[in-house]
Design a protein around this motif. Structure first.
Motif, PDB file in Angstrom:
ATOM      1  N   PRO A 361       0.660  -1.417  -0.286  1.00  0.00           N
ATOM      2  CA  PRO A 361      -0.132  -0.121  -0.252  1.00  0.00           C
ATOM      3  C   PRO A 361       0.897   1.112   0.073  1.00  0.00           C
ATOM      4  O   PRO A 361       0.559   2.021  -0.670  1.00  0.00           O
ATOM      5  CB  PRO A 361      -0.750  -0.181   0.858  1.00  0.00           C
ATOM      6  N   THR A 362       2.344   1.387   0.411  1.00  0.00           N
ATOM      7  CA  THR A 362       2.790   2.209   0.523  1.00  0.00           C
ATOM      8  C   THR A 362       3.970   2.541  -0.754  1.00  0.00           C
ATOM      9  O   THR A 362       4.822   1.651  -0.963  1.00  0.00           O
ATOM     10  CB  THR A 362       3.149   2.273   2.216  1.00  0.00           C
ATOM     11  N   GLU A 363       4.213   4.116  -1.072  1.00  0.00           N
ATOM     12  CA  GLU A 363       5.642   3.736  -2.148  1.00  0.00           C
ATOM     13  C   GLU A 363       6.477   4.148  -1.025  1.00  0.00           C
ATOM     14  O   GLU A 363       6.430   5.297  -0.488  1.00  0.00           O
ATOM     15  CB  GLU A 363       4.322   5.167  -3.320  1.00  0.00           C
ATOM     16  N   LEU A 364       8.201   3.655  -2.710  1.00  0.00           N
ATOM     17  CA  LEU A 364       9.046   3.826  -1.929  1.00  0.00           C
ATOM     18  C   LEU A 364       9.235   5.442  -1.971  1.00  0.00           C
ATOM     19  O   LEU A 364       8.823   5.975  -2.999  1.00  0.00           O
ATOM     20  CB  LEU A 364       9.940   3.098  -2.311  1.00  0.00           C
ATOM     21  N   GLU A 365      10.085   6.253  -1.181  1.00  0.00           N
ATOM     22  CA  GLU A 365      10.202   7.166  -1.378  1.00  0.00           C
ATOM     23  C   GLU A 365      11.601   7.784  -2.041  1.00  0.00           C
ATOM     24  O   GLU A 365      11.996   6.038  -2.922  1.00  0.00           O
ATOM     25  CB  GLU A 365      11.063   8.198  -0.267  1.00  0.00           C
ATOM     26  N   PRO A 366      11.359   8.923  -3.101  1.00  0.00           N
ATOM     27  CA  PRO A 366      12.825   8.808  -3.965  1.00  0.00           C
ATOM     28  C   PRO A 366      14.134   8.280  -3.228  1.00  0.00           C
ATOM     29  O   PRO A 366      14.870   7.298  -4.464  1.00  0.00           O
ATOM     30  CB  PRO A 366      12.792  10.142  -4.136  1.00  0.00           C
ATOM     31  N   ASP A 367      14.117   8.119  -2.066  1.00  0.00           N
ATOM     32  CA  ASP A 367      15.889   7.618  -2.034  1.00  0.00           C
ATOM     33  C   ASP A 367      15.834   6.090  -1.371  1.00  0.00           C
ATOM     34  O   ASP A 367      16.335   5.975  -0.399  1.00  0.00           O
ATOM     35  CB  ASP A 367      16.007   8.207  -0.869  1.00  0.00           C
ATOM     36  N   GLU A 368      14.573   5.452  -1.510  1.00  0.00           N
ATOM     37  CA  GLU A 368      14.800   4.371  -0.994  1.00  0.00           C
ATOM     38  C   GLU A 368      14.745   3.269  -2.234  1.00  0.00           C
ATOM     39  O   GLU A 368      14.415   3.738  -2.855  1.00  0.00           O
ATOM     40  CB  GLU A 368      12.953   3.984  -0.268  1.00  0.00           C
ATOM     41  N   ILE A 383      11.954  -6.177   1.973  1.00  0.00           N
ATOM     42  CA  ILE A 383      12.575  -5.243   3.095  1.00  0.00           C
ATOM     43  C   ILE A 383      13.310  -3.198   2.124  1.00  0.00           C
ATOM     44  O   ILE A 383      14.270  -3.822   0.800  1.00  0.00           O
ATOM     45  CB  ILE A 383      14.184  -6.432   3.641  1.00  0.00           C
ATOM     46  N   VAL A 384      13.014  -2.375   3.365  1.00  0.00           N
ATOM     47  CA  VAL A 384      13.434  -1.318   2.201  1.00  0.00           C
ATOM     48  C   VAL A 384      14.398  -0.787   3.017  1.00  0.00           C
ATOM     49  O   VAL A 384      14.928  -0.817   4.494  1.00  0.00           O
ATOM     50  CB  VAL A 384      12.203  -0.817   2.652  1.00  0.00           C
TER      51      VAL A 384
END
Length: 596
Positions: A361-368, A383-384
């Motif tokens: 449901p959650t999107e990755l941030e640009p630096d992730e 695993i983020v």
């Protein structure tokens, strides 16, 4: 291409078997980098630094470019791509054909920038030199007036006996030596007295991002379990399983997962206890771990370069890596024979990773960035990871502002989105992104030029002409850690390199070296330098003031020549003792006085 693939397989096979690397009737030799010719074919083993610029010949490769442009995430290269010297090879044996000699490669170009930057660094007007001129004028003026009024040359000699230059010649160096020793106790090394004097006058600090404001190695920030993963499987258990198999990988993301896995093992009480037995090695006696059932048992580990690693942990099959790899999709096949197939394979895996993002449901941030784990053939979690700021980076920036530093700027070769996230977290508003080493040099030069032009007082202009040196109204400082920071460390008024105690290109070009890799040493160094300069000024001014009072008394014949000679020595002792208080901070010095 087929020949390169066979050579690569032969090299990897030799590495696994621990045999010398041979091929046919020939063999591979390690040669000095300066002996490498244009067009030579080189083998770069996993984890090694690329020695010269070249063109990739073998399949795909993952390289760490953080030393060159500050990117914390490894970059995937395909056949024909340019490989820069100074980059670090990933988990695949790489074959390159050299396109530049060692002297012309990217790494050497950076070092040339360092040399030219050091030559352009301006001179410094020393505080002691500035005070020496007016003190000399005042001394002769008092002596001449006393001679004229009294009519005897003895009065002239009486005055000059007390015109002691020792507060300038001795007290100032003693204060700086004391300050240098105090900095060294805090693991901050400086290379000259001029640096210590300027360090306390810093008004604009430039920071590199990766490895300076951040920890450089991507760290695990969260674990997101798959929807159909049983609730009784905890995030710590997932991290432990991933960390155990990633411990056998040389991929740049592996270290972060391994570190998180060890922390999870500690929380789960799965770390090995001591067996009470000892064994002797080169470092002396060490305790052996107890091979109890509580410690995970790992086996059958194998890594597919660029895709992932698999193994068994406590009898469970664990796969960690790209989404297509852990879900065992056909596009993860190793049966690749041409560069075109390899590139199509990589693009398909990237598409699979993008599709996998929709499962959460959650999107990755640009630096992730994300890596996936499957347990017993079933997708378990995402695993983020991200390159996180140092724990004390924000506090250090705030302390610099409290010390009166006017501006803080972040310079990075990373993309805008990633740069802005880190900048907001540490409290920096001025951000320059997607910069090459030369761009960083230009940014600091422009800032220095802007800060050193403007309104200077007539007194400063007079001293500048008298001493034949330029005046530094403001001082710029660059803080960095990588090879790509070396030129800008050299061009700034002060270059401060952060290291873990080892010698690097950055520490060689910097004037201040932090030996414990702690960004908190930046404001601490500025604070100690300012306190040192204050003690030096106090010692010098106290000595000069006492000397002037003595000269005035001698001018009125109140102090004979012999008494003046002894009094001169007393003034010197007072100045030197006061200068030595630079060894202590103000609170410690006051406490020492109370105890005394």
């Amino acid at each position: 291409e087929e020949g390169c693939r066979k050579v690569q397989q032969a090299v990897e096979q030799a590495q696994r078997e621990g045999k010398p690397i041979t091929m046919g009737n020939g063999h591979f030799d390690t040669v000095p980098v300066n002996d490498v010719k244009l067009g030579s074919v080189l083998i770069v083993l996993p984890g090694e630094i690329v020695p010269v610029d070249g063109q990739l010949l073998s399949g795909t490769a993952s390289v760490d470019l953080s030393n060159i442009n500050g990117e914390p995430v490894p970059r995937t290269l395909f056949v024909g791509a340019k490989v820069l010297s100074g980059s670090i090879n990933g988990s695949t044996t790489m074959m390159i054909r050299t396109t530049s000699l060692a002297a012309d490669s990217q790494y050497q170009q950076i070092l040339k920038l360092v040399s030219s930057a050091e030559e352009s660094r301006a001179a410094v007007v020393r505080t002691a030199d500035m005070l020496a001129v007016p003190f000399t004028i005042i001394s002769f003026a008092i002596a001449i007036v006393a001679w004229i009024v009294s009519g005897t040359g003895l009065r002239f000699a009486q005055v000059l006996v007390l015109a002691t230059p020792c507060p300038l010649l001795i007290a100032a160096p003693v204060a700086y030596v004391a300050g240098t020793a105090r900095l060294a106790k805090q693991k901050i090394l400086i290379k000259s007295q001029d640096v210590l004097e300027n360090l306390g006058r810093v008004t604009h600090v430039f920071f590199d991002k990766t490895g300076t404001l951040t920890v450089k190695q991507p760290q695990v920030v969260r674990v997101e379990k798959a929807k159909d993963m049983p609730a009784n499987v905890s995030e710590d258990e997932i991290l432990m399983l991933a960390g155990m198999v990633e411990g056998f990988s040389v991929h740049v993301l592996a270290k972060g997962i391994v570190a998180a896995g060890k922390e999870a093992m500690a929380r789960l009480h799965r770390l090995p206890s001591s067996s009470g037995k000892t064994a002797a090695d080169g470092a002396g006696q060490r305790e052996l771990p107890n091979p109890n059932e509580n410690y995970p048992v790992v086996g059958n580990v194998s890594e597919t370069p660029g895709k992932g690693v698999t193994g068994t942990v406590d009898g469970h099959k664990v796969e960690v890596g790209r989404f297509a790899f852990v879900t065992e999709q056909s596009i993860a096949s190793e049966e690749v024979h041409t560069a075109q197939e390899e590139e199509r394979n990589e693009k398909a895996m990237e598409q699979a990773d993008r599709e996998a993002a929709k499962l959460w449901p959650t999107e990755l941030e640009p630096d992730e960035m994300a890596t996936y784990i499957a347990i017993d053939g079933k997708l378990a979690a995402r695993i983020v990871l991200r390159d996180v700021p140092r724990y004390n980076a924000k506090q250090s920036i705030a302390q610099l502002r409290e010390l009166g530093v006017k501006e803080e700027t972040m310079l990075t070769g990373d993309k805008k989105a990633s740069a802005m996230i880190i900048a907001n977290e540490v409290g920096i508003t001025d951000v320059r992104y997607e910069l090459l080493p030369q761009d960083k040099v230009n940014a600091v030069r422009e800032a220095a030029a802007a800060e050193k032009t403007g309104r200077e007082s007539g007194w400063k202009r007079f001293l500048a002409k008298l001493l034949g040196e330029p005046i530094h109204r403001d001082v710029t400082m660059m803080v960095g850690d990588g090879v790509n920071d070396s030129p800008v460390l050299a061009v700034a008024d002060i270059g401060m390199a952060m290291t873990d105690g080892t010698s690097t290109a950055a520490s060689e070009s910097a004037e201040v070296v932090i030996m414990n890799d702690d960004i908190g040493a930046v404001p601490l160094g500025v604070k100690i330098a300012r306190q040192t300069k204050q003690r030096m000024l106090q010692a010098v001014l106290i000595g000069i003031a006492l000397a002037i009072v003595g000269m005035v008394c001698a001018a009125f014949n109140l102090i004979p020549v012999v008494v003046g000679a002894f009094l001169q020595e007393a003034i010197d002792v007072v100045s030197i003792l006061w200068a030595l208080t630079a060894l202590f901070n103000r609170k410690q010095a006051s406490h020492a006085g109370i105890r005394t």
